[in-house]
Design a protein around this motif. Structure first.
Motif: not given
Length: 172
Positions: A54, A56, A86, A88-89, A91, A93, A95-97
């Motif tokens: 995975s 970002t 996709r 939200r990260s 760590e 919020r 960013r998208h993972v």
């Protein structure tokens, strides 16, 4: 009429042949990917996610060498077919993972089998050993794109580069 002698004939150049070969591969690849609703850029994205895990969206855009705006459209295509997800990260919020789904992994495997058949067709004039040699040389060429990188090659790698420049790929 007598032919003129060739003086200082330049060494063989690969650019035109590589371009021709890549066009043949691309045309055939597109013909097998289209029925799967995939394009080469989709395949590359799925491959990166499978091989590196995975990512970002920002890191994925950098890895693929595309603008983040273009990546969003690409991911929309893949997400619509449930090939990537996709979220939200945890760590950060903002960013998208992006992650490869099981459906995406299966479709990628199917596409890779189809593309192996394309390579078999296009490279059918080469023996398995020659194809492996071509693969190794292409990997080396893509890894050493500038003089400094070539200068840092180990002795065996440098010998191979020099042999290939001279046209003797059997030096390996």
């Amino acid at each position: 009429m007598a032919s003129l002698p060739v003086v200082n004939q330049p060494p063989h150049r690969c650019g035109a042949l590589l371009d021709h070969l890549s066009r043949r591969v691309r045309t055939r690849a597109e013909s097998v990917l289209t029925p799967m609703n995939l394009r080469p850029r989709h395949l590359l994205t799925l491959t990166v996610l499978r091989d590196h895990g995975s990512s970002t969206q920002q890191a994925l855009a950098a890895t693929l060498g595309i603008d983040s705006t273009n990546l969003v459209g690409l991911l929309n295509d893949l997400e619509a077919d449930n090939l990537v997800e996709r979220r939200r990260s945890p760590e950060d919020r903002r960013r998208h993972v992006v992650e490869l789904t099981d459906v995406g992994a299966k479709k990628l495997a199917k596409a890779e089998f189809a593309l192996a058949a394309v390579e078999d067709e296009v490279l059918g004039g080469l023996t398995p050993d020659q194809r492996e040699e071509l693969y190794c040389l292409l990997q080396q060429a893509t890894a050493t794109t500038d003089v400094e990188a070539c200068a840092g090659a180990d002795e065996a790698g440098q010998t191979l580069v020099q042999s290939c420049v001279k046209g003797d790929v059997s030096a390996r």
